[in-house]
Design an enzyme around this catalytic site. Sequence first.
Site, mmCIF file in Angstrom:
data_model
loop_
_atom_site.group_PDB
_atom_site.id
_atom_site.type_symbol
_atom_site.label_atom_id
_atom_site.label_comp_id
_atom_site.label_asym_id
_atom_site.label_seq_id
_atom_site.Cartn_x
_atom_site.Cartn_y
_atom_site.Cartn_z
ATOM 1 N N ARG A 1 0.832 -1.212 0.000
ATOM 2 C CA ARG A 1 0.000 0.000 0.000
ATOM 3 C C ARG A 1 0.870 1.267 0.000
ATOM 4 O O ARG A 1 0.522 2.277 -0.624
ATOM 5 C CB ARG A 1 -0.932 -0.028 1.223
ATOM 6 N N HIS B 1 0.480 4.497 -2.433
ATOM 7 C CA HIS B 1 0.280 5.860 -1.931
ATOM 8 C C HIS B 1 1.470 6.753 -2.287
ATOM 9 O O HIS B 1 1.320 7.970 -2.345
ATOM 10 C CB HIS B 1 0.027 5.841 -0.422
ATOM 11 N N ASN C 1 -3.992 8.707 5.311
ATOM 12 C CA ASN C 1 -2.785 7.888 5.490
ATOM 13 C C ASN C 1 -2.584 7.413 6.926
ATOM 14 O O ASN C 1 -1.532 6.856 7.259
ATOM 15 C CB ASN C 1 -1.542 8.682 5.049
ATOM 16 N N HIS D 1 -6.086 -5.795 -2.779
ATOM 17 C CA HIS D 1 -6.949 -6.017 -1.611
ATOM 18 C C HIS D 1 -7.167 -7.511 -1.353
ATOM 19 O O HIS D 1 -7.981 -7.877 -0.521
ATOM 20 C CB HIS D 1 -8.280 -5.269 -1.778
HETATM 21 C C1 HEM Z 1 -9.263 1.561 -6.379
HETATM 22 C C2 HEM Z 1 -9.031 2.473 -5.466
HETATM 23 C C3 HEM Z 1 -8.650 2.120 -4.064
HETATM 24 C C4 HEM Z 1 -9.334 2.474 -2.950
HETATM 25 C C5 HEM Z 1 -10.589 3.332 -2.883
HETATM 26 C C6 HEM Z 1 -8.645 1.877 -1.829
HETATM 27 C C7 HEM Z 1 -9.042 2.006 -0.516
HETATM 28 C C8 HEM Z 1 -8.499 1.311 0.530
HETATM 29 C C9 HEM Z 1 -8.965 1.366 1.886
HETATM 30 C C10 HEM Z 1 -10.130 2.237 2.368
HETATM 31 C C11 HEM Z 1 -8.207 0.528 2.625
HETATM 32 C C12 HEM Z 1 -8.304 0.301 4.126
HETATM 33 C C13 HEM Z 1 -7.389 1.341 4.760
HETATM 34 C C14 HEM Z 1 -7.388 1.399 6.255
HETATM 35 O O1 HEM Z 1 -8.144 0.728 6.930
HETATM 36 O O2 HEM Z 1 -6.575 2.181 6.743
HETATM 37 C C15 HEM Z 1 -7.233 -0.055 1.749
HETATM 38 C C16 HEM Z 1 -6.283 -0.975 2.126
HETATM 39 C C17 HEM Z 1 -5.305 -1.464 1.281
HETATM 40 N N1 HEM Z 1 -5.074 -1.059 -0.008
HETATM 41 FE FE1 HEM Z 1 -6.332 0.003 -1.165
HETATM 42 N N2 HEM Z 1 -7.558 1.199 -2.278
HETATM 43 C C18 HEM Z 1 -7.511 1.317 -3.638
HETATM 44 C C19 HEM Z 1 -6.545 0.812 -4.465
HETATM 45 C C20 HEM Z 1 -5.399 0.174 -4.040
HETATM 46 C C21 HEM Z 1 -4.246 -0.094 -4.849
HETATM 47 C C22 HEM Z 1 -4.107 0.348 -6.314
HETATM 48 C C23 HEM Z 1 -3.344 -0.753 -4.074
HETATM 49 C C24 HEM Z 1 -1.949 -1.236 -4.402
HETATM 50 C C25 HEM Z 1 -1.404 -1.238 -5.597
HETATM 51 C C26 HEM Z 1 -3.953 -0.907 -2.765
HETATM 52 C C27 HEM Z 1 -3.395 -1.582 -1.705
HETATM 53 C C28 HEM Z 1 -3.998 -1.739 -0.481
HETATM 54 C C29 HEM Z 1 -3.528 -2.666 0.533
HETATM 55 C C30 HEM Z 1 -2.384 -3.656 0.397
HETATM 56 C C31 HEM Z 1 -4.344 -2.476 1.642
HETATM 57 C C32 HEM Z 1 -4.242 -3.193 2.996
HETATM 58 C C33 HEM Z 1 -3.320 -2.373 3.875
HETATM 59 C C34 HEM Z 1 -2.996 -2.996 5.221
HETATM 60 O O3 HEM Z 1 -3.386 -4.116 5.540
HETATM 61 O O4 HEM Z 1 -2.329 -2.297 5.986
HETATM 62 N N3 HEM Z 1 -5.171 -0.294 -2.781
HETATM 63 N N4 HEM Z 1 -7.435 0.444 0.472
#
Ligand code: HEM
Length: 324
Positions: free
Chosen positions: A67, A71, A96, A194
Amino acid sequence: MSIYQGGLVAALLAVAISLTCLSSHAEAQGLAVGYYTNSCPTVETIIYNSMWDSYTRDPTTAPGVLRLAFHDCFVRGCDASVLLDGVDSEKAAAVNVNLHGFDAIDAAKTAVEDACPGTVSCADILQYAARDSVLLTGGEGWDVSGGRRDGFTSSSADPPLELPLQTMTVPELLANFAAKNLNAAHMVALSGSHSIGVAHCQFIVDRLYNYPNSATGSDPSLPADLLEFLKTQCPDSAATPEINIDEVSPGTFDSQYFDNIIRNRGVIASDQHLMDHTSTQGEVAANNGPAFGGNFGRAMVVMARFNVLTGSAGQIRTNCRQVN
Ligand code: HEM
């Protein structure tokens, strides 16, 4: 020459020209696979080993670092701006708040600096480490180019302007990704990130209690048992449990995430709504199987080129958390 031969020659010529364009585009950007072959030949092994250490101590390192790479690239380009400390740096933005994995990048940087001082940028280390996060959780790898340099600026005002939100509609998400040179196919494949990691209640409650145009207040696409589970876990936005985004195989980087959303079992609203729009629905189906690994790697390559600093721009930071 027969018509067939003429057509073949023209086709080969077209392929040669497009390959030349592709490679000159990459060279123009100053990025290359094997960029450190002479200056730091073991860099990728050093980073992988360091990531392995961090991941075996704390498996949440993998989704955290993946992530971080996203970002970083979406805000000011892939310039390690997300890694800079500071009361007003990107880390301080509300969106963030849960970013983590910084310590794993610090450990990789320390190991790389020991072997090759002042040579490898934090922006490159982050992209190599993101690839390694996918490998460590069982996904396919891809060739990561090097040659990015580190930026000088990081502002908490930028992430809310640049990052996609879970409340966005599909057309809004597509526009957000298009601004980063990523199309619908890239966006859906990248959403497969995800497949690992967690979401916090603050990013889920809108879907449970304040969903727009819903008589019940909740997103009507949520199956009853999932709605009940999420409401129990998240009575309000301040509740602290971490919800696995992929309820079936949360620690494994696989295509299960796509199967989940096809069955209406996406946890994050924007994930589920990829099924609402014709331009993304087909891509979800296309990634629900073995094609996902390759699609994901190709999309990461495109993402990791966005707005990079190369040549004499930027710097090679000594410490990823501060400019030299
Ligand atoms: C399509 C648009 C996207 C949205 C709206 C989105 C939104 C989110 C949200 C709301 C979370 C939970 C964050 C939290 O609880 O703090 C999350 C987690 C995550 N996102 Fe996305 N995301 C998107 C695209 C992506 C992309 C493109 C990647 C990587 C290339 C990504 C990788 C991740 C990962 C790995 C997590 C888990 C993080 C953890 O366990 O600490 N996301 N995302």
